[in-house]
Write a protein that holds these residues in place. Structure first.
Motif, PDB file in Angstrom:
ATOM      1  N   ILE A 341       0.846  -1.202   0.000  1.00  0.00           N
ATOM      2  CA  ILE A 341       0.000   0.000   0.000  1.00  0.00           C
ATOM      3  C   ILE A 341       0.876   1.245   0.000  1.00  0.00           C
ATOM      4  O   ILE A 341       0.636   2.202  -0.738  1.00  0.00           O
ATOM      5  CB  ILE A 341      -0.944   0.008   1.221  1.00  0.00           C
ATOM      6  CG1 ILE A 341      -2.019  -1.077   1.072  1.00  0.00           C
ATOM      7  CG2 ILE A 341      -1.609   1.379   1.399  1.00  0.00           C
ATOM      8  CD1 ILE A 341      -2.943  -1.199   2.259  1.00  0.00           C
ATOM      9  N   GLU A 342       1.922   1.221   0.832  1.00  0.00           N
ATOM     10  CA  GLU A 342       2.842   2.354   0.925  1.00  0.00           C
ATOM     11  C   GLU A 342       3.528   2.615  -0.423  1.00  0.00           C
ATOM     12  O   GLU A 342       3.657   3.753  -0.873  1.00  0.00           O
ATOM     13  CB  GLU A 342       3.892   2.052   2.005  1.00  0.00           C
ATOM     14  CG  GLU A 342       4.797   3.217   2.354  1.00  0.00           C
ATOM     15  CD  GLU A 342       4.207   4.128   3.418  1.00  0.00           C
ATOM     16  OE1 GLU A 342       4.892   5.078   3.803  1.00  0.00           O
ATOM     17  OE2 GLU A 342       3.060   3.909   3.843  1.00  0.00           O
ATOM     18  N   SER A 344       2.435   1.899  -3.361  1.00  0.00           N
ATOM     19  CA  SER A 344       1.492   2.305  -4.421  1.00  0.00           C
ATOM     20  C   SER A 344       1.348   3.819  -4.532  1.00  0.00           C
ATOM     21  O   SER A 344       0.976   4.329  -5.596  1.00  0.00           O
ATOM     22  CB  SER A 344       0.114   1.679  -4.156  1.00  0.00           C
ATOM     23  OG  SER A 344      -0.528   2.292  -3.057  1.00  0.00           O
ATOM     24  N   ILE A 345       1.667   4.525  -3.456  1.00  0.00           N
ATOM     25  CA  ILE A 345       1.486   5.986  -3.435  1.00  0.00           C
ATOM     26  C   ILE A 345       2.298   6.661  -4.533  1.00  0.00           C
ATOM     27  O   ILE A 345       1.833   7.605  -5.175  1.00  0.00           O
ATOM     28  CB  ILE A 345       1.879   6.557  -2.043  1.00  0.00           C
ATOM     29  CG1 ILE A 345       0.915   6.013  -0.979  1.00  0.00           C
ATOM     30  CG2 ILE A 345       1.860   8.085  -2.046  1.00  0.00           C
ATOM     31  CD1 ILE A 345       1.341   6.301   0.449  1.00  0.00           C
ATOM     32  N   ASN A 346       3.501   6.153  -4.785  1.00  0.00           N
ATOM     33  CA  ASN A 346       4.392   6.794  -5.758  1.00  0.00           C
ATOM     34  C   ASN A 346       4.596   5.964  -7.028  1.00  0.00           C
ATOM     35  O   ASN A 346       5.535   6.201  -7.782  1.00  0.00           O
ATOM     36  CB  ASN A 346       5.756   7.063  -5.106  1.00  0.00           C
ATOM     37  CG  ASN A 346       5.654   8.002  -3.920  1.00  0.00           C
ATOM     38  OD1 ASN A 346       5.010   9.051  -4.012  1.00  0.00           O
ATOM     39  ND2 ASN A 346       6.264   7.626  -2.813  1.00  0.00           N
ATOM     40  N   TRP A 358      -3.625  -3.819  -5.794  1.00  0.00           N
ATOM     41  CA  TRP A 358      -4.613  -3.358  -6.781  1.00  0.00           C
ATOM     42  C   TRP A 358      -5.622  -4.468  -7.044  1.00  0.00           C
ATOM     43  O   TRP A 358      -6.825  -4.225  -7.159  1.00  0.00           O
ATOM     44  CB  TRP A 358      -3.914  -2.953  -8.080  1.00  0.00           C
ATOM     45  CG  TRP A 358      -4.848  -2.342  -9.095  1.00  0.00           C
ATOM     46  CD1 TRP A 358      -5.152  -1.023  -9.242  1.00  0.00           C
ATOM     47  CD2 TRP A 358      -5.602  -3.042 -10.104  1.00  0.00           C
ATOM     48  NE1 TRP A 358      -6.059  -0.858 -10.268  1.00  0.00           N
ATOM     49  CE2 TRP A 358      -6.359  -2.070 -10.820  1.00  0.00           C
ATOM     50  CE3 TRP A 358      -5.722  -4.379 -10.471  1.00  0.00           C
ATOM     51  CZ2 TRP A 358      -7.202  -2.404 -11.875  1.00  0.00           C
ATOM     52  CZ3 TRP A 358      -6.577  -4.716 -11.520  1.00  0.00           C
ATOM     53  CH2 TRP A 358      -7.304  -3.742 -12.206  1.00  0.00           C
ATOM     54  N   PRO A 366      -6.360   1.599  -0.881  1.00  0.00           N
ATOM     55  CA  PRO A 366      -6.465   2.584   0.206  1.00  0.00           C
ATOM     56  C   PRO A 366      -5.299   3.561   0.183  1.00  0.00           C
ATOM     57  O   PRO A 366      -4.188   3.205  -0.226  1.00  0.00           O
ATOM     58  CB  PRO A 366      -6.421   1.713   1.470  1.00  0.00           C
ATOM     59  CG  PRO A 366      -6.749   0.342   1.023  1.00  0.00           C
ATOM     60  CD  PRO A 366      -6.279   0.220  -0.391  1.00  0.00           C
ATOM     61  N   LYS A 367      -5.532   4.779   0.656  1.00  0.00           N
ATOM     62  CA  LYS A 367      -4.498   5.821   0.640  1.00  0.00           C
ATOM     63  C   LYS A 367      -3.789   5.973   1.985  1.00  0.00           C
ATOM     64  O   LYS A 367      -2.941   6.830   2.145  1.00  0.00           O
ATOM     65  CB  LYS A 367      -5.127   7.166   0.252  1.00  0.00           C
ATOM     66  CG  LYS A 367      -5.805   7.182  -1.117  1.00  0.00           C
ATOM     67  CD  LYS A 367      -4.813   6.933  -2.232  1.00  0.00           C
ATOM     68  CE  LYS A 367      -5.497   7.010  -3.599  1.00  0.00           C
ATOM     69  NZ  LYS A 367      -4.557   6.665  -4.689  1.00  0.00           N
ATOM     70  N   GLU A 368      -4.140   5.144   2.951  1.00  0.00           N
ATOM     71  CA  GLU A 368      -3.605   5.287   4.303  1.00  0.00           C
ATOM     72  C   GLU A 368      -2.092   5.065   4.356  1.00  0.00           C
ATOM     73  O   GLU A 368      -1.578   4.086   3.836  1.00  0.00           O
ATOM     74  CB  GLU A 368      -4.306   4.284   5.231  1.00  0.00           C
ATOM     75  CG  GLU A 368      -3.881   4.380   6.681  1.00  0.00           C
ATOM     76  CD  GLU A 368      -4.708   3.466   7.573  1.00  0.00           C
ATOM     77  OE1 GLU A 368      -4.165   2.973   8.564  1.00  0.00           O
ATOM     78  OE2 GLU A 368      -5.902   3.242   7.270  1.00  0.00           O
ATOM     79  N   LYS A 369      -1.390   5.992   5.006  1.00  0.00           N
ATOM     80  CA  LYS A 369       0.054   5.854   5.181  1.00  0.00           C
ATOM     81  C   LYS A 369       0.346   4.933   6.364  1.00  0.00           C
ATOM     82  O   LYS A 369      -0.433   4.832   7.296  1.00  0.00           O
ATOM     83  CB  LYS A 369       0.695   7.223   5.404  1.00  0.00           C
ATOM     84  CG  LYS A 369       0.686   8.107   4.165  1.00  0.00           C
ATOM     85  CD  LYS A 369       1.490   9.370   4.388  1.00  0.00           C
ATOM     86  CE  LYS A 369       1.557  10.201   3.112  1.00  0.00           C
ATOM     87  NZ  LYS A 369       2.362  11.439   3.302  1.00  0.00           N
ATOM     88  N   GLU A 407      -8.397   8.610  10.846  1.00  0.00           N
ATOM     89  CA  GLU A 407      -7.671   8.716   9.577  1.00  0.00           C
ATOM     90  C   GLU A 407      -6.837   7.455   9.294  1.00  0.00           C
ATOM     91  O   GLU A 407      -6.236   7.344   8.235  1.00  0.00           O
ATOM     92  CB  GLU A 407      -6.754   9.943   9.596  1.00  0.00           C
ATOM     93  CG  GLU A 407      -7.529  11.268   9.659  1.00  0.00           C
ATOM     94  CD  GLU A 407      -6.605  12.468   9.781  1.00  0.00           C
ATOM     95  OE1 GLU A 407      -5.360  12.273   9.710  1.00  0.00           O
ATOM     96  OE2 GLU A 407      -7.113  13.586   9.945  1.00  0.00           O
TER      97      GLU A 407
END
Length: 520
Positions: A341-342, A344-346, A358, A366-369, A407
């Motif tokens: 997940i981490e 995927s952000i970049n 995905w 999810p966008k959670e860090k 959050e």
């Protein structure tokens, strides 16, 4: 919308299978205007994680198909519940009840759990209940219902018509004794209710009837409306034919069966579905996970200690490689899930299509860090002595200020999982090392070095000081042994978190006290 060029470039296995289906089954799909994917379940035992894996992976193929075509798709989860019970599972109550009903169709055997009309229905309901927890979209079909309702009748007539050709396919694969008794049709005994494996004497194709030799006594049976069922390999081919299946995945132990079923469906006049043979799941001893044994981690266990998404990730990764499936692999699976997940952000769109999460999240990651890894959280549960979610959150917020629980829904749930996992799995197996005098001296030097540190220092700077302490106290040639000493004394394990990060999070003062307690 995903760029089609990236979809063409990706080699993520669900896309590979989806493209293969559209190519191999093009004419059949266009003819019926639908793509049908099937998963199979033998309800002779309670559903296990392998059963879930088949539905989860097939759902990932559907997700990939959705990016390639608007043609409707349907997953059929088929239960072979008319099969005869061959042996009593180890993980059920009232075994005597099942012993008295061996070889009868599963839907004709009383439920040992005393909840449903039959053992087959009980296991079917357990399967549906579980799959519904994951919001899988599927159509459940029962072998008993389809045989008895006449849905399979036309296909059964075709099997009877091709009886000799089918025998020519199957017989060479059997031993000499089995060849004498083999029949693709299995009559249900009118007296005992048992599924009989006996040879055919005569065929009446016009009346759709067969005469069997039951130890010298002739039994005449219609092959229609559930009076007979088919042997496994023939049944599988008939099901592909009758339900017009385009895709099915199966364990590698069924490859030979799939080859024979492919030959049979061609005799009936249709081509076989696209196939995908996956490797089997093993328990911690390396033995195949079995419904009857109930070995390996259960579905309920995994969901007690981790999220459904982490389980889906485990199913996604390396489906053609045998994987061990037991409680101790859960933390690693969770950490991989958080890490992906981490990442995927970049990532670019093409990289995201290759990112397993995905596929786990049907294209919506999810966008959670990440606050910390699950492994780190487990260490925190131990060292903080926190036994409730609220207490652990307070501890986390002490060192990670300005974060709001709402959050971080993934991490919030992770705290609950970590407490349960630590208490149930880790705590009972902890073996803390008692350091000898030389090792105590080295650890005391580490405590002195921590006196020179503070909570404002970066994890990297703290890590450097720990390295230096090890080098200066007998571990210059093998720093791995130095960190193993720390982990075994402080955490009761050979491996542990990156100490610089742990100390910066847990606190310098608190870490010193922790090491002093463990030494004493």
């Amino acid at each position: 919308m995903i760029d089609k060029a990236n979809i063409e470039k990706t080699n993520a296995w669900p896309f590979v299978e989806a493209k293969k289906i559209l190519k191999e089954r093009k004419i059949d799909i266009e003819k019926k205007g639908k793509i049908i994917l099937q998963t199979g379940y033998g309800p002779s035992g309670l559903p296990h994680i392998g059963t879930f894996g088949e539905v989860a992976r097939t759902s990932m193929v559907v997700n990939a198909l959705n990016q390639l075509t608007d043609i409707p798709k349907e997953i059929i989860t088929f239960s072979d519940d008319m099969d005869g019970l061959r042996k009593v599972p180890d993980n059920v109550p009232n075994k005597d009840l099942l012993n008295k009903n061996l070889h009868k169709p599963l839907t004709n055997i009383p439920d040992p759990f005393k909840k449903y009309n039959s053992f087959g229905e009980h296991n079917n309901e357990m399967l549906k209940k579980f799959l519904n927890q994951f919001n899988f979209k599927y159509t459940f079909k029962s072998s008993t219902e389809l045989y008895k309702s006449g849905t399979f009748n036309d296909s059964l007539k075709k099997i009877l018509k091709k009886y000799n050709e089918i025998m020519n396919i199957i017989i060479p694969t059997l031993g000499k004794e089995r060849q004498k008794t083999y029949s693709p049709f299995l009559p249900i005994c009118p007296e005992t209710g048992i599924v009989l494996e006996i040879p055919i004497i005569e065929i009446d194709e016009k009346k759709s009837k067969i005469i069997f030799d039951n130890k010298g006594e002739k039994i005449e049976k219609s092959i229609l409306d559930g009076n007979c069922k088919l042997q496994w390999k023939v049944d599988w081919a008939m099901r592909w034919y009758a339900l017009d299946v385009d895709f099915e995945m199966y364990g590698k132990d069924l490859i030979e069966s799939a080859i024979l079923s492919t030959k049979i469906i061609k005799l009936l006049g249709k081509s076989s579905p696209s196939g995908f043979a996956y490797e089997l799941f093993l328990d911690e001893k390396g033995e195949k996970i079995s419904k009857s044994k109930g070995n390996g981690i259960t579905i309920d266990d995994w969901l007690k200690y981790s999220s459904p998404e982490s389980l889906s990730l485990f199913m996604y990764q390396n489906p053609k490689r045998a994987k061990k499936l037991y409680k101790e692999i859960v933390p690693k699976a969770v950490d991989e899930y958080l890490d992906l997940i981490e990442k995927s952000i970049n990532q670019s769109e093409l990289q995201i299509l290759l990112n397993p999460v995905w596929h786990v999240h049907n294209g919506v990651i999810p966008k959670e860090k990440m606050i910390m890894t699950f492994s780190m959280l487990l260490n925190l549960v131990e060292t903080s002595n926190a036994n409730s979610k609220d207490l652990l959150w307070k501890f986390v917020k002490k060192y990670k200020q300005n974060i709001e629980e709402k959050e971080y829904p993934i991490f919030d749930k992770l705290i609950e999982y970590a407490i349960k996992y630590f208490n149930d799995v880790i705590k009972i197996n902890k073996k803390y090392k008692k350091p000898n005098e030389q090792e105590k001296l080295a650890l005391n030097e580490l405590i002195k070095i921590l006196d020179q540190c503070n909570d404002e220092m970066s994890p990297e700077d703290i890590q450097t000081k720990i390295y230096t302490t090890g080098k200066e106290n007998g571990y210059k040639d093998n720093l791995r042994d130095w960190f193993r000493l720390i982990y075994e004394v402080v955490f009761g394990e050979e491996n542990g978190p990156r100490m610089g990060f742990f100390i910066s999070f847990f606190g310098v003062k608190e870490t010193k006290q922790l090491i002093e307690e463990k030494i004493s």
